[in-house]
Design a protein around this motif. Structure first.
Motif, PDB file in Angstrom:
ATOM      1  N   LEU A  60       0.838  -1.203   0.000  1.00  0.00           N
ATOM      2  CA  LEU A  60       0.000   0.000   0.000  1.00  0.00           C
ATOM      3  C   LEU A  60       0.873   1.255   0.000  1.00  0.00           C
ATOM      4  O   LEU A  60       0.649   2.192  -0.788  1.00  0.00           O
ATOM      5  CB  LEU A  60      -0.923  -0.001   1.221  1.00  0.00           C
ATOM      6  N   LEU A  61       1.862   1.295   0.874  1.00  0.00           N
ATOM      7  CA  LEU A  61       2.738   2.462   0.954  1.00  0.00           C
ATOM      8  C   LEU A  61       3.557   2.627  -0.325  1.00  0.00           C
ATOM      9  O   LEU A  61       3.755   3.744  -0.812  1.00  0.00           O
ATOM     10  CB  LEU A  61       3.665   2.331   2.164  1.00  0.00           C
ATOM     11  N   ALA A  62       4.030   1.518  -0.880  1.00  0.00           N
ATOM     12  CA  ALA A  62       4.816   1.590  -2.114  1.00  0.00           C
ATOM     13  C   ALA A  62       3.979   2.154  -3.256  1.00  0.00           C
ATOM     14  O   ALA A  62       4.475   2.935  -4.078  1.00  0.00           O
ATOM     15  CB  ALA A  62       5.343   0.205  -2.473  1.00  0.00           C
ATOM     16  N   CYS A  63       2.692   1.745  -3.304  1.00  0.00           N
ATOM     17  CA  CYS A  63       1.801   2.276  -4.346  1.00  0.00           C
ATOM     18  C   CYS A  63       1.518   3.758  -4.134  1.00  0.00           C
ATOM     19  O   CYS A  63       1.516   4.557  -5.085  1.00  0.00           O
ATOM     20  CB  CYS A  63       0.487   1.496  -4.351  1.00  0.00           C
ATOM     21  N   ALA A  64       1.264   4.142  -2.899  1.00  0.00           N
ATOM     22  CA  ALA A  64       0.900   5.532  -2.613  1.00  0.00           C
ATOM     23  C   ALA A  64       2.091   6.473  -2.767  1.00  0.00           C
ATOM     24  O   ALA A  64       1.928   7.629  -3.180  1.00  0.00           O
ATOM     25  CB  ALA A  64       0.326   5.638  -1.198  1.00  0.00           C
ATOM     26  N   LYS A  65       3.268   5.998  -2.429  1.00  0.00           N
ATOM     27  CA  LYS A  65       4.464   6.849  -2.419  1.00  0.00           C
ATOM     28  C   LYS A  65       5.394   6.592  -3.599  1.00  0.00           C
ATOM     29  O   LYS A  65       6.472   7.201  -3.670  1.00  0.00           O
ATOM     30  CB  LYS A  65       5.236   6.636  -1.109  1.00  0.00           C
ATOM     31  N   SER A  66       5.007   5.689  -4.519  1.00  0.00           N
ATOM     32  CA  SER A  66       5.811   5.405  -5.723  1.00  0.00           C
ATOM     33  C   SER A  66       7.245   5.015  -5.376  1.00  0.00           C
ATOM     34  O   SER A  66       8.195   5.405  -6.065  1.00  0.00           O
ATOM     35  CB  SER A  66       5.817   6.618  -6.669  1.00  0.00           C
ATOM     36  N   VAL A  67       7.413   4.236  -4.329  1.00  0.00           N
ATOM     37  CA  VAL A  67       8.758   3.923  -3.826  1.00  0.00           C
ATOM     38  C   VAL A  67       9.633   3.226  -4.872  1.00  0.00           C
ATOM     39  O   VAL A  67      10.765   3.671  -5.129  1.00  0.00           O
ATOM     40  CB  VAL A  67       8.671   3.091  -2.528  1.00  0.00           C
ATOM     41  N   PRO A  68       9.173   2.144  -5.526  1.00  0.00           N
ATOM     42  CA  PRO A  68      10.063   1.487  -6.496  1.00  0.00           C
ATOM     43  C   PRO A  68      10.424   2.379  -7.680  1.00  0.00           C
ATOM     44  O   PRO A  68      11.568   2.375  -8.146  1.00  0.00           O
ATOM     45  CB  PRO A  68       9.253   0.263  -6.954  1.00  0.00           C
ATOM     46  N   GLN A  69       9.434   3.142  -8.167  1.00  0.00           N
ATOM     47  CA  GLN A  69       9.687   3.994  -9.332  1.00  0.00           C
ATOM     48  C   GLN A  69      10.701   5.094  -9.009  1.00  0.00           C
ATOM     49  O   GLN A  69      11.618   5.364  -9.794  1.00  0.00           O
ATOM     50  CB  GLN A  69       8.372   4.620  -9.818  1.00  0.00           C
ATOM     51  N   ALA A 119      14.191   3.632  -8.695  1.00  0.00           N
ATOM     52  CA  ALA A 119      14.797   3.369 -10.002  1.00  0.00           C
ATOM     53  C   ALA A 119      15.252   4.662 -10.665  1.00  0.00           C
ATOM     54  O   ALA A 119      16.341   4.723 -11.269  1.00  0.00           O
ATOM     55  CB  ALA A 119      13.804   2.633 -10.897  1.00  0.00           C
ATOM     56  N   ARG A 120      14.451   5.719 -10.555  1.00  0.00           N
ATOM     57  CA  ARG A 120      14.816   6.996 -11.158  1.00  0.00           C
ATOM     58  C   ARG A 120      16.061   7.589 -10.477  1.00  0.00           C
ATOM     59  O   ARG A 120      16.948   8.126 -11.144  1.00  0.00           O
ATOM     60  CB  ARG A 120      13.648   7.976 -11.044  1.00  0.00           C
ATOM     61  N   MET A 121      16.120   7.479  -9.169  1.00  0.00           N
ATOM     62  CA  MET A 121      17.285   7.997  -8.451  1.00  0.00           C
ATOM     63  C   MET A 121      18.552   7.251  -8.855  1.00  0.00           C
ATOM     64  O   MET A 121      19.604   7.855  -9.079  1.00  0.00           O
ATOM     65  CB  MET A 121      17.060   7.874  -6.948  1.00  0.00           C
ATOM     66  N   HIS A 122      18.464   5.934  -8.970  1.00  0.00           N
ATOM     67  CA  HIS A 122      19.628   5.142  -9.366  1.00  0.00           C
ATOM     68  C   HIS A 122      20.049   5.458 -10.797  1.00  0.00           C
ATOM     69  O   HIS A 122      21.223   5.261 -11.160  1.00  0.00           O
ATOM     70  CB  HIS A 122      19.334   3.646  -9.211  1.00  0.00           C
ATOM     71  N   ALA A 123      19.100   5.944 -11.596  1.00  0.00           N
ATOM     72  CA  ALA A 123      19.425   6.324 -12.976  1.00  0.00           C
ATOM     73  C   ALA A 123      19.913   7.775 -13.077  1.00  0.00           C
ATOM     74  O   ALA A 123      20.157   8.268 -14.178  1.00  0.00           O
ATOM     75  CB  ALA A 123      18.203   6.122 -13.869  1.00  0.00           C
ATOM     76  N   GLY A 124      20.022   8.452 -11.920  1.00  0.00           N
ATOM     77  CA  GLY A 124      20.582   9.793 -11.914  1.00  0.00           C
ATOM     78  C   GLY A 124      19.581  10.922 -11.996  1.00  0.00           C
ATOM     79  O   GLY A 124      19.954  12.071 -12.229  1.00  0.00           O
ATOM     80  N   HIS A 125      18.290  10.628 -11.786  1.00  0.00           N
ATOM     81  CA  HIS A 125      17.265  11.665 -11.890  1.00  0.00           C
ATOM     82  C   HIS A 125      16.891  12.209 -10.512  1.00  0.00           C
ATOM     83  O   HIS A 125      17.057  11.547  -9.491  1.00  0.00           O
ATOM     84  CB  HIS A 125      16.013  11.109 -12.580  1.00  0.00           C
ATOM     85  N   TRP A 126      16.352  13.430 -10.497  1.00  0.00           N
ATOM     86  CA  TRP A 126      15.901  14.089  -9.263  1.00  0.00           C
ATOM     87  C   TRP A 126      14.522  14.685  -9.567  1.00  0.00           C
ATOM     88  O   TRP A 126      14.403  15.751 -10.143  1.00  0.00           O
ATOM     89  CB  TRP A 126      16.902  15.167  -8.859  1.00  0.00           C
ATOM     90  N   ASP A 127      13.460  13.940  -9.164  1.00  0.00           N
ATOM     91  CA  ASP A 127      12.105  14.267  -9.605  1.00  0.00           C
ATOM     92  C   ASP A 127      11.304  15.083  -8.600  1.00  0.00           C
ATOM     93  O   ASP A 127      10.064  15.084  -8.642  1.00  0.00           O
ATOM     94  CB  ASP A 127      11.345  12.972  -9.929  1.00  0.00           C
ATOM     95  N   LYS A 128      11.975  15.780  -7.705  1.00  0.00           N
ATOM     96  CA  LYS A 128      11.254  16.510  -6.660  1.00  0.00           C
ATOM     97  C   LYS A 128      10.280  17.537  -7.234  1.00  0.00           C
ATOM     98  O   LYS A 128       9.185  17.746  -6.705  1.00  0.00           O
ATOM     99  CB  LYS A 128      12.252  17.192  -5.726  1.00  0.00           C
ATOM    100  N   ALA A 129      10.633  18.177  -8.326  1.00  0.00           N
ATOM    101  CA  ALA A 129       9.793  19.245  -8.883  1.00  0.00           C
ATOM    102  C   ALA A 129       8.580  18.714  -9.647  1.00  0.00           C
ATOM    103  O   ALA A 129       7.640  19.468  -9.907  1.00  0.00           O
ATOM    104  CB  ALA A 129      10.633  20.133  -9.800  1.00  0.00           C
ATOM    105  N   THR A 130       8.593  17.423  -9.991  1.00  0.00           N
ATOM    106  CA  THR A 130       7.531  16.903 -10.862  1.00  0.00           C
ATOM    107  C   THR A 130       6.675  15.815 -10.219  1.00  0.00           C
ATOM    108  O   THR A 130       5.596  15.508 -10.720  1.00  0.00           O
ATOM    109  CB  THR A 130       8.137  16.335 -12.150  1.00  0.00           C
ATOM    110  N   HIS A 131       7.134  15.230  -9.117  1.00  0.00           N
ATOM    111  CA  HIS A 131       6.413  14.085  -8.548  1.00  0.00           C
ATOM    112  C   HIS A 131       5.541  14.497  -7.366  1.00  0.00           C
ATOM    113  O   HIS A 131       5.941  15.303  -6.533  1.00  0.00           O
ATOM    114  CB  HIS A 131       7.400  13.009  -8.084  1.00  0.00           C
ATOM    115  N   LYS A 132       4.340  13.923  -7.314  1.00  0.00           N
ATOM    116  CA  LYS A 132       3.475  14.089  -6.148  1.00  0.00           C
ATOM    117  C   LYS A 132       2.954  12.717  -5.723  1.00  0.00           C
ATOM    118  O   LYS A 132       2.416  11.970  -6.540  1.00  0.00           O
ATOM    119  CB  LYS A 132       2.300  15.019  -6.464  1.00  0.00           C
ATOM    120  N   SER A 133       3.104  12.401  -4.441  1.00  0.00           N
ATOM    121  CA  SER A 133       2.616  11.140  -3.889  1.00  0.00           C
ATOM    122  C   SER A 133       1.207  11.318  -3.325  1.00  0.00           C
ATOM    123  O   SER A 133       0.679  12.427  -3.281  1.00  0.00           O
ATOM    124  CB  SER A 133       3.557  10.654  -2.779  1.00  0.00           C
ATOM    125  N   VAL A 134       0.622  10.216  -2.884  1.00  0.00           N
ATOM    126  CA  VAL A 134      -0.692  10.224  -2.255  1.00  0.00           C
ATOM    127  C   VAL A 134      -0.510  10.169  -0.742  1.00  0.00           C
ATOM    128  O   VAL A 134       0.259   9.346  -0.225  1.00  0.00           O
ATOM    129  CB  VAL A 134      -1.528   9.005  -2.714  1.00  0.00           C
TER     130      VAL A 134
END
Length: 311
Positions: free
Chosen positions: A112-121, A124-139
């Motif tokens: 439930l938490l992984a789905c709401a907070k997009s933990v795996p995604q 994976a993005r962080m390990h690929a060198g991305h920083w999605d703070k400006a574009t991502h919103k969790s539940v």
């Protein structure tokens, strides 16, 4: 005189459980036994009891073991055992209900938490060198409604966890007795309509197979989260895939599937919106011991009542 045999449909059993079965000959079916393997082993060893971890136990296995008195599930779900065939042959089916409740409830919460907070995604993005703070919103789950289908030992345990997060907990279970104050009993129509997230905790029966399907998913809130740590057959997988793809379902966290193990090329694989685990909700070191002890004690109780006890 040879000792009576107990067949374990796996390659191992907790040492604590084996200690209880010291008077019996123990036969293991291996890591990935097939139904045919179980039938062959029954014919070869004529067990008085089968402790079921993996594979199915059907009428053919029962007929191959005329001394069989009890089939004991290493866990709570008995859908892999042909209970009608067992009943017709006077073989008792028992389960270690509640032995893995904490483990499975924790897995449901993790999904439930992984789905709401997009933990795996995000990982994976962080390990690929991305920083999605400006574009991502969790539940945020606090204040939202979680709908539980099934309020047995696992469902109630999970309900307490969800309530501790500040969620409103509603649940459907026609067989549940008195419920905790923080769980509101509702019918299924209400649950589909009001839940922001749905978590399945009921056994699989012919009456509820495909419970979550195109029709019921369409009645849910847009963006609902679906969690299943019970049985894969409760969900119409094609309908869930379509609902995730069109956004009706925000994300699905699944620990069980219609066919297990999942084969390569399954449509859920590499599909955004699905968080998957290989039916390991009840697989913890503590649950392994608890389920083994429960299965062994249940089997021994039936054998003792039947007068089939090792010397």
């Amino acid at each position: 005189m040879s000792r009576p045999t107990i067949l374990i449909t796996a390659a191992d059993l907790a040492p604590q459980a084996l200690a209880l079965l010291a008077g019996y000959e123990i036969v293991y079916a291996g890591k990935t036994p097939t139904e045919d393997d179980i039938v062959a082993l029954c014919g070869r060893h004529d067990p008085v009891a089968i402790i079921v971890r993996y594979s199915k136990v059907g009428a053919a296995a029962m007929d191959a073991a005329p001394s069989l008195r009890v089939i004991s599930k290493h866990g709570s779900g008995t859908d892999t055992i042909d209970k009608a065939a067992a009943r017709a042959r006077g073989i008792e089916v028992v389960a270690a209900v509640g032995a893995n409740a904490a483990a499975v409830a924790e897995q449901a919460l993790a999904l439930l938490l992984a789905c709401a907070k997009s933990v795996p995604q995000l990982d994976a993005r962080m390990h690929a060198g991305h920083w999605d703070k400006a574009t991502h919103k969790s539940v945020e789950l606090g204040g939202r409604t979680i709908g539980l289908v099934g309020l047995g030992a696992i469902g109630r345990r999970f309900a307490g966890m969800a309530a501790a997060l500040g969620m409103r907990v509603i649940g459907f279970d026609p067989f549940a007795g008195e419920l905790p104050d923080f769980v509101q009993r509702v019918d299924l129509d209400t649950l589909w309509r009001e839940a922001d997230a749905i978590s399945l905790h009921c056994p699989l029966t012919e009456d509820n197979r495909g419970l979550l399907n195109a029709a019921t998913l369409a009645r849910c809130k847009p963006g609902v989260i679906v969690v299943n740590t019970a049985r894969g057959g409760l969900i119409d997988e094609a309908a869930l895939l379509a609902a995730v793809q069109d956004g009706q379902v925000r994300a699905a966290g699944l620990d069980s599937f219609a066919v297990e193990p999942m084969v390569a090329g399954h449509p859920f694989q590499r599909q955004p919106g699905f968080i998957l685990s290989p039916h390991i909700g009840g697989v913890t070191s503590d649950a392994y011991v608890n389920m083994g002890l429960g299965a062994a004690r249940n089997a021994l109780a039936v054998l003792e009542a039947a007068g089939t006890v090792a010397a």
